[in-house]
Each structure stands twice: as structure tokens, then as C-alpha cells.
Design a protein around this motif. Structure first.
Motif, PDB file in Angstrom:
ATOM      1  N   TYR A 130       2.221  -0.762   1.207  1.00 24.77           N
ATOM      2  CA  TYR A 130       1.064  -0.213   0.789  1.00 24.77           C
ATOM      3  C   TYR A 130       0.001  -0.760   1.844  1.00 24.77           C
ATOM      4  O   TYR A 130      -0.020  -1.903   2.355  1.00 24.77           O
ATOM      5  CB  TYR A 130       0.540  -0.601  -0.475  1.00 24.77           C
ATOM      6  CG  TYR A 130      -0.817   0.147  -0.883  1.00 24.77           C
ATOM      7  CD1 TYR A 130      -0.802   1.419  -1.043  1.00 24.77           C
ATOM      8  CD2 TYR A 130      -1.921  -0.673  -0.920  1.00 24.77           C
ATOM      9  CE1 TYR A 130      -2.363   1.926  -1.441  1.00 24.77           C
ATOM     10  CE2 TYR A 130      -3.417  -0.115  -1.043  1.00 24.77           C
ATOM     11  CZ  TYR A 130      -3.366   1.108  -1.363  1.00 24.77           C
ATOM     12  OH  TYR A 130      -4.673   1.724  -1.704  1.00 24.77           O
ATOM     13  N   ASN A 131      -0.682  -0.105   2.355  1.00 24.00           N
ATOM     14  CA  ASN A 131      -1.812  -0.214   3.524  1.00 24.00           C
ATOM     15  C   ASN A 131      -3.094  -0.736   2.940  1.00 24.00           C
ATOM     16  O   ASN A 131      -3.840   0.104   2.579  1.00 24.00           O
ATOM     17  CB  ASN A 131      -1.989   0.844   4.597  1.00 24.00           C
ATOM     18  CG  ASN A 131      -2.673   0.404   5.905  1.00 24.00           C
ATOM     19  OD1 ASN A 131      -3.066  -0.779   6.106  1.00 24.00           O
ATOM     20  ND2 ASN A 131      -2.540   1.323   6.832  1.00 24.00           N
ATOM     21  N   ASP A 132      -3.095  -1.853   2.652  1.00 24.84           N
ATOM     22  CA  ASP A 132      -4.419  -2.529   1.865  1.00 24.84           C
ATOM     23  C   ASP A 132      -5.781  -2.323   2.778  1.00 24.84           C
ATOM     24  O   ASP A 132      -5.520  -2.415   4.124  1.00 24.84           O
ATOM     25  CB  ASP A 132      -4.192  -4.074   1.443  1.00 24.84           C
ATOM     26  CG  ASP A 132      -2.875  -4.073   0.609  1.00 24.84           C
ATOM     27  OD1 ASP A 132      -2.952  -3.978  -0.218  1.00 24.84           O
ATOM     28  OD2 ASP A 132      -1.753  -4.570   1.244  1.00 24.84           O
ATOM     29  N   PHE A 133      -6.587  -2.429   1.963  1.00 24.66           N
ATOM     30  CA  PHE A 133      -8.171  -2.449   2.677  1.00 24.66           C
ATOM     31  C   PHE A 133      -8.514  -1.356   3.791  1.00 24.66           C
ATOM     32  O   PHE A 133      -8.830  -1.780   4.873  1.00 24.66           O
ATOM     33  CB  PHE A 133      -8.166  -3.947   3.118  1.00 24.66           C
ATOM     34  CG  PHE A 133      -8.155  -4.945   2.112  1.00 24.66           C
ATOM     35  CD1 PHE A 133      -8.705  -5.155   0.982  1.00 24.66           C
ATOM     36  CD2 PHE A 133      -6.771  -5.616   2.252  1.00 24.66           C
ATOM     37  CE1 PHE A 133      -8.135  -5.870  -0.105  1.00 24.66           C
ATOM     38  CE2 PHE A 133      -6.147  -6.692   1.367  1.00 24.66           C
ATOM     39  CZ  PHE A 133      -7.002  -6.757   0.178  1.00 24.66           C
ATOM     40  N   ASP A 158      -9.005  -0.828  -4.130  1.00 29.92           N
ATOM     41  CA  ASP A 158      -7.808  -1.205  -4.364  1.00 29.92           C
ATOM     42  C   ASP A 158      -7.697  -2.210  -5.514  1.00 29.92           C
ATOM     43  O   ASP A 158      -8.610  -3.030  -5.749  1.00 29.92           O
ATOM     44  CB  ASP A 158      -6.847  -2.128  -3.262  1.00 29.92           C
ATOM     45  CG  ASP A 158      -7.025  -1.095  -1.995  1.00 29.92           C
ATOM     46  OD1 ASP A 158      -6.537   0.092  -2.127  1.00 29.92           O
ATOM     47  OD2 ASP A 158      -7.130  -1.372  -0.826  1.00 29.92           O
ATOM     48  N   TYR A 209      -5.812  -5.482  -7.854  1.00 29.27           N
ATOM     49  CA  TYR A 209      -4.729  -6.411  -7.816  1.00 29.27           C
ATOM     50  C   TYR A 209      -4.426  -7.276  -9.114  1.00 29.27           C
ATOM     51  O   TYR A 209      -5.770  -7.496  -9.706  1.00 29.27           O
ATOM     52  CB  TYR A 209      -4.815  -7.266  -6.516  1.00 29.27           C
ATOM     53  CG  TYR A 209      -4.841  -6.649  -5.260  1.00 29.27           C
ATOM     54  CD1 TYR A 209      -3.767  -6.351  -4.507  1.00 29.27           C
ATOM     55  CD2 TYR A 209      -6.055  -5.939  -4.986  1.00 29.27           C
ATOM     56  CE1 TYR A 209      -3.911  -5.607  -3.265  1.00 29.27           C
ATOM     57  CE2 TYR A 209      -6.502  -5.319  -3.785  1.00 29.27           C
ATOM     58  CZ  TYR A 209      -5.132  -5.150  -2.976  1.00 29.27           C
ATOM     59  OH  TYR A 209      -5.173  -4.288  -1.805  1.00 29.27           O
ATOM     60  N   LEU A 249      -3.936 -10.873  -1.625  1.00 30.02           N
ATOM     61  CA  LEU A 249      -4.160  -9.615  -2.211  1.00 30.02           C
ATOM     62  C   LEU A 249      -3.312  -8.770  -1.246  1.00 30.02           C
ATOM     63  O   LEU A 249      -3.698  -8.444  -0.167  1.00 30.02           O
ATOM     64  CB  LEU A 249      -5.468  -9.297  -2.238  1.00 30.02           C
ATOM     65  CG  LEU A 249      -6.439 -10.263  -3.048  1.00 30.02           C
ATOM     66  CD1 LEU A 249      -7.826  -9.322  -2.837  1.00 30.02           C
ATOM     67  CD2 LEU A 249      -5.841 -10.343  -4.456  1.00 30.02           C
ATOM     68  N   ASP A 250      -2.052  -8.296  -1.791  1.00 29.03           N
ATOM     69  CA  ASP A 250      -1.093  -7.819  -0.899  1.00 29.03           C
ATOM     70  C   ASP A 250      -0.363  -6.740  -1.887  1.00 29.03           C
ATOM     71  O   ASP A 250       0.339  -7.217  -2.864  1.00 29.03           O
ATOM     72  CB  ASP A 250      -0.249  -8.458  -0.149  1.00 29.03           C
ATOM     73  CG  ASP A 250       0.487  -7.724   0.911  1.00 29.03           C
ATOM     74  OD1 ASP A 250       0.125  -6.712   1.542  1.00 29.03           O
ATOM     75  OD2 ASP A 250       1.928  -7.994   0.848  1.00 29.03           O
ATOM     76  N   LYS A 251      -0.121  -5.339  -1.625  1.00 26.07           N
ATOM     77  CA  LYS A 251       0.823  -4.752  -2.402  1.00 26.07           C
ATOM     78  C   LYS A 251       1.991  -4.214  -1.257  1.00 26.07           C
ATOM     79  O   LYS A 251       1.808  -3.902  -0.208  1.00 26.07           O
ATOM     80  CB  LYS A 251       0.122  -3.291  -2.672  1.00 26.07           C
ATOM     81  CG  LYS A 251      -0.853  -3.523  -3.789  1.00 26.07           C
ATOM     82  CD  LYS A 251      -1.371  -2.260  -4.156  1.00 26.07           C
ATOM     83  CE  LYS A 251      -2.707  -2.470  -4.963  1.00 26.07           C
ATOM     84  NZ  LYS A 251      -3.371  -1.248  -5.456  1.00 26.07           N
TER      85      LYS A 251
END
Length: 644
Positions: A43-46, A52, A54, A38-40
Motif C-alpha cells: 500500500y502506498n501510504d501518505f 490512512d 493504522y 506506520l506502514d501497510k
């Protein structure tokens, strides 16, 4: 190619966010998705408090999504993450929510079921049955029983707060640090100026006001003004911090030889004492459990004393409860006089002070610590060991039990341990509080935790006889409201008594409480097996009521009732009088806590009375419309008192 939209919610507490890698796998009845990062991009995830979304693409439809697997892998350094929940939108547009509410620590994974509750017999597929089994196996390794002291209820196996499973720790350990909160109290209450005079006595009653300037409120100020009066002394047995002690007296015990001649002046209905007993107007309070308890001897500069008094109370024509006789020990004799309102002013006042001190010790150690905190922990440990998160009873109990083990572990770490705050403030410190709990355990039964039963067993259930017993009245209302809610939940999931009997998890929970939590003590009378929905409803009502309403009723009023030191003495520095005619103001002042012990006492009751951050208030005096404090004073002066 089918696509599932996954929405991930990160907790809002401090340090909930993470920079580690987060992977997800969807498990359905028709297949599993690939392990997906899970990564965009850019973008600073979590981040803390973030929600967020996905896309997870799969080769074919997974069928009904049963499980969601979340994995956390280190990016640079281990960075813990708190996941609140995950929502999955299926290709057909349906939404499924998977509650998490877990910390993922180190390279950890968690497998989630959706938020719907299921009994074990309702699970049909081997996949969800295995998930249920593995969750409990893991929990039983994490939540282990331990005996903190011989004769105590069992507790969780953790010596320090930081040794607890991460999920049941406080979000901020500082919020429940008793030493830190005590230091804040000393500063906020402006009593640090007295700490250097630790062994110094107060000069007189007015001198206590020097420590009272910054802490008074409407109730505590009223207590300060009226604490010497018999009606205020009696009123606290009904609606003070410890409203569970007094009981109707039908026959005087042989160890308390009060005669009609002694108390006739106090009786208002032209009846003899025997007739008043038969009419139900006499009540008794007996602190027998304090007999033989070792007083605190941890302070070599201050001798401390305890007593095990018996107090006779009378309901007068105005329905006020008034004291009419006090004996400061359990064995009558020439050196154990029975003090009366007709005695000298200071003899009678000192006798009442000794009763208030005994009541304080009983309240802190048995009413509050044992019968709410420690008992809730027993239910909590058994719940985590025997009920998976998908069980409806787990979902019912978790809001009331979540932080019990954290607060109790912190108390064992700082408050009631050797050289802890109890030792510094209370006459039962230094081991006396341990002895008290060991003795009290011999009379602690399951039925004594059932609010209506214990009220009736004390003979105080009649509202016409005791119209101003608001702890009872509000307690009944909260008990019935709780029971009604629990009943609704139980009847949703258990369609018959047989359903209860066939639920192996709930039966294991009940057995774990009795056989391990209460160590299978013969006298505890805790059930080992439940046969009906009604039995389950009562059992769960006991847990919720004990953890919430009962605890609130005996905890949050401490600051109001105990901040005026002469009304609630954490320790006594002179022995109880063994004859009449010796008491005077100086003896009373010398008996009361010195400046240092008073400071410790104030800091402790202030800290204990504070609400934790995010706590949902379940106080009896907040469940129903709370009276304004000024209105409370008017009610007390009319003899009808206050609620809660």
C-alpha cells in the motif's frame, strides 16, 4: 493486548505526500507506546489528500493520551510531508483529535497535543507544561524580529520567501509571485502592445480607452464615464479605495486660507462659510504627510513629481460630498493658488487630478501597506513567539494571520525593495514610500486601529449627517460582529479579569508587540499589560478586523477604482501648477502617466486585487449582501452610493 486506532490525514496541497518512513509514539498519563512504524503492506501510504488508519498495539492501557509524537525518517531521498491531523481511537471507543498542520522537513519530529484549547494556568501535569515550554523555545528561535527599514514596524527575519519557516510559506510560491502575476496581468489585460512605447504620452483622454478595452467592468466603466465630475471625486472619499482620509472641519487651518468669497457660489444653504463650518457641513482632506517626500528619480528618462495638497469638501442639500477648494501645497502664497470650481475647466480638473494622485500614494503606502499588512505582521510574529498552538488566542488568530508574513516577505523581496515594482510604477518609488511610512509611524497609535475610535475622531460617526458613508456603516456592523465573536471566545476561557492578568503567555504576547514589534515608541500607545477581559476583547478585535475586514475594504476594490488611469495616477510627469489659467488638455495629458507607467500601474493593481487560492473572503462588500453592480450605479446616481 490493548489496541489504539490511529488515523492520519495528509494535506491536499501539492507535494504534501511522502514516501519517507513515518513513526508514531503515543504518550499517556500511565505510560508510552512503543515507537511504531506506520506502514501497510502493498500500500502506498501518505499520498496527497489521503486519510490512512493504522493499529498501534500496547502492552497496557496508556491512560489519558496527552501527546502524540510523529517522526519522519528518510527512505531514499528527503521527501517533505504535510500532516493535517491525527485522530486516536482509544480501546474504550473514545476519539481524540490532534491537529497538526505542519510540514515535516528532513528528519523532523513533531509532538502534538489534542485540539482542545488550554490556558497556561490550566495545565497541571509537568508533561504538558514542559511540552508548552519547549514549543515556545523552538518558535522563538525560528520567528525572530528584524528591522527592515529604520522607523518601520518590526518584521520577521527573512530576506526571501524561501527563507521563511516552511509552515507559513505559501503552498505555491507562484501564486504570490508579484513579478509573475504582473506578467500575467500584462498578458491578460492586453497591454503588452504599449510597453515598447514606454516614454510615449497618450494622445488624449479617449486614447486611454485603448488600454481599457480588456479591463473594464461595471464600476470601472462608470468611473471612466464620470471621473471628471465633482460628485464622483467626492464620493470616492466616502466609499472608494481610501475611505479613511476626510474629516469634519470645524475651523480652517491657517495654512489653507479659504474665504467665503472664494466658495460662496458652491454653498447652497444661504449660509456663510463660517456658518457652514459651525453647521458641520464642511470636511477637509490633508495630505501633509507627502510634504518633503522625495519623488521617484529611478527613471532617468522621466521626471516625476509629488504634491501635498489640501482639499475642502462640502456636503450639499442632496447629501453629496463635493470639492469646493484645493491647494496643492502646504504653504500658502502667490505661487500656491487655491483652485476653485469657478476657475477654468482644466485648471479645476488638473487640481483634482493632483489630489487623486496624492490619495493614490497615501492609500498604497500607508492605508494598505502600513496599516494592514505591516501591522498584521507585528501581531503575527509576536503570536508565534509567545502563544503555543494549544492557547485559545492562537487558535482564534491563526486563520487571519497564517499567510501574512509570506505575502509581506514576498512584497519586500519584489514589490517595495530597491528596483522593485514600486520603483517602476509609482511616484513614491525610489525611497519615497519608505519616507512616507517613517513619517506615518509617528502618528500610528493603538487607538487609531480601533475602528469606532478612528471614525469618531474624524467627526464622521453621525449617520444622519453622512447617510451615504457606507464604509463606516458596514465597518461598524463587521466590527461589532467580530467583537461579539471574540467576546464569546474570551468568556469561554477567561472566567474573570484575574484570569487575564494571570495568563503569562497572553501578557508576553502583548508586551512583545509593544516592546519589540513597535520598538516601544513613546507615541504608539500600545498597551504592555492587559488588566481585564474587556481590554483583551478589544485588542483581539483590532487584530482580526485589521487583518481581515479592513484589509479587504482597502485592497480588493483597487481594480474597480484604479483601472481608469486618469482617475488614479500612480505618477505625475509635470510639476503641480503654481498659477491659474495655464492648464489645457495637452498639459493634463503630459502630466498623466505615459503608456509604460500606465501598463506597470494596471498590472500592479490587477495583481493586488486578485484573491489568493483558498482565501476565505472577508471583504466588507461580501459580508453583507452585495448589491448587483447595475443597482450600484442607480444608487450612485441617486446619491446614496454603494456598500463596501
Amino acid at each position: 493486548m490493548p489496541s489504539y486506532t490511529v488515523t492520519v490525514s495528509t494535506g491536499s496541497q501539492w507535494f504534501a505526500g511522502t514516501d519517507d518512513y513515518i513513526y508514531i509514539t503515543l504518550v499517556g498519563t500511565e505510560g508510552c507506546s512503543e515507537r511504531t512504524l506506520l506502514d501497510k503492506a502493498l500500500y502506498n501510504d501518505f499520498e496527497r489528500g489521503a486519510v490512512d488508519s493504522y493499529d498501534v498495539r500496547v502492552g497496557e492501557n496508556l491512560g489519558e493520551v496527552l501527546l502524540v509524537k510523529i517522526e519522519k525518517k528518510k527512505y531514499w531521498v528527503q521527501d517533505d510531508w504535510y500532516c493535517s491531523y491525527i485522530t486516536v481511537k482509544t480501546p474504550s471507543g473514545d476519539y481524540l483529535e490532534f491537529p497538526c498542520f505542519h510540514w515535516l522537513v528532513d528528519d523532523k519530529e513533531v509532538v502534538l497535543r489534542d485540539g482542545r484549547a488550554h490556558l497556561p494556568q490550566d495545565d497541571k501535569t509537568s508533561l504538558v507544561k514542559l511540552h508548552r515550554q519547549k514549543e515556545l523555545e523552538k518558535r522563538r528561535k525560528t520567528f525572530r524580529w528584524k528591522e527592515w527599514q529604520p522607523g518601520f514596524p518590526m518584521s520577521i527575519d527573512a530576506d526571501r520567501h524561501k527563507d521563511l519557516p516552511r509552515d507559513i510559506q505559501f503552498d505555491s510560491e507562484k501564486g504570490v509571485d508579484f513579478v509573475l502575476n504582473y506578467s500575467k496581468a500584462i498578458e491578460n489585460l492586453f497591454v503588452n502592445q504599449f510597453m515598447h512605447m514606454f516614454q510615449s504620452s497618450w494622445s488624449d483622454f479617449a486614447d486611454f480607452e485603448r488600454i481599457f478595452v480588456r479591463i473594464k467592468n461595471t464600476i470601472s466603466e462608470y468611473v471612466m464615464q464620470h471621473w471628471k465630475e465633482d460628485f464622483m471625486f467626492g464620493y470616492q472619499f466616502l466609499n472608494g479605495c481610501n475611505p479613511i482620509m476626510f474629516q469634519k472641519c470645524i475651523k480652517l487651518p491657517d495654512k489653507f486660507p479659504v474665504t467665503h468669497e472664494m466658495v460662496s457660489v458652491s454653498l447652497e444653504m444661504e449660509l456663510t462659510l463660517e456658518q457652514e463650518l459651525e453647521a458641520g457641513n464642511i470636511y477637509i482632506v490633508d495630505y501633509e504627510v507627502l510634504e518633503g517626500i522625495s519623488p521617484n528619480c529611478t527613471d532617468p528618462c522621466t521626471l516625476q513629481y509629488l504634491a501635498a495638497p489640501i482639499c475642502l469638501l462640502y456636503k450639499n442639500t442632496q447629501n453629496k460630498i463635493l470639492p469646493i477648494a484645493i491647494q496643492l501645497g502646504q504653504t500658502p502664497g502667490k505661487d500656491q493658488p487655491i483652485f476653485l470650481p469657478t476657475d477654468g475647466q482644466y485648471d479645476w480638473l488638473l487640481a483634482k487630478i493632483w489630489v487623486r494622485s496624492a490619495d493614490f500614494q497615501y492609500h498604497q503606502t500607508i492605508t494598505h501597506l502600513l496599516r494592514t499588512h505591516l501591522m498584521t505582521e507585528v501581531f503575527g510574529v509576536a503570536m508565534y513567539r509567545q502563544l503555543p498552538a494549544v492557547h485559545p488566542v492562537y487558535k482564534l488568530l491563526i486563520p487571519h494571520i497564517r499567510f501574512t508574513m509570506a505575502i509581506n516577505t514576498k512584497a519586500r523581496e519584489q514589490l517595495i525593495r530597491e528596483c522593485g515594482i514600486f520603483d517602476k510604477a509609482n511616484a513614491t518609488g525610489g525611497g519615497g514610500h519608505v519616507q512616507m511610512i517613517q513619517k506615518a509611524m509617528k502618528s500610528l497609535t493603538f487607538r487609531s486601529l480601533c475602528f469606532p475610535d478612528i471614525i469618531k475622531s474624524r467627526g464622521v460617526d453621525n449617520k444622519e449627517e453622512l447617510p451615504t458613508y457606507f464604509y463606516r456603516d458596514d465597518g461598524y456592523r463587521v466590527w461589532e460582529a467580530t467583537k461579539s465573536f471574540v467576546s464569546d471566545v474570551v468568556h469561554i476561557y477567561y472566567t474573570s479579569d484575574e484570569t487575564v492578568q494571570e495568563d503569562g503567555e497572553i501578557q508576553a504576547f502583548i508586551k512583545d508587540v509593544c516592546s519589540f514589534g513597535m520598538q516601544d515608541l513613546d507615541q504608539c500607545e500600545f498597551p504592555k499589560f492587559l488588566k481585564s477581559r474587556e481590554e483583551l476583547i478589544e485588542y483581539l478585535t483590532v487584530i482580526v478586523f485589521t487583518a481581515s475586514a479592513q484589509h479587504a475594504a482597502v485592497n480588493f476594490g483597487q481594480y474597480d477604482w484604479y483601472s481608469w488611469i486618469p482617475n488614479a495616477q500612480s505618477t505625475m510627469r509635470r510639476p503641480p501648477p503654481n498659477q491659474k489659467g495655464l492648464a489645457n488638455v495637452n498639459l493634463i495629458i503630459e502630466s498623466l502617466p505615459d503608456r509604460g507607467h500606465s501598463s506597470w500601474h494596471l498590472g500592479a493593481v490587477w495583481a493586488l486585487s486578485q484573491y489568493q487560492e483558498g482565501e476565505v473572503l472577508k471583504n466588507l462588500q461580501l459580508v453583507y449582501c452585495e448589491m448587483e453592480r447595475e443597482d450600484w450605479i442607480k444608487e450612485v446616481e441617486r446619491g446614496s452610493g454603494m456598500r463596501g
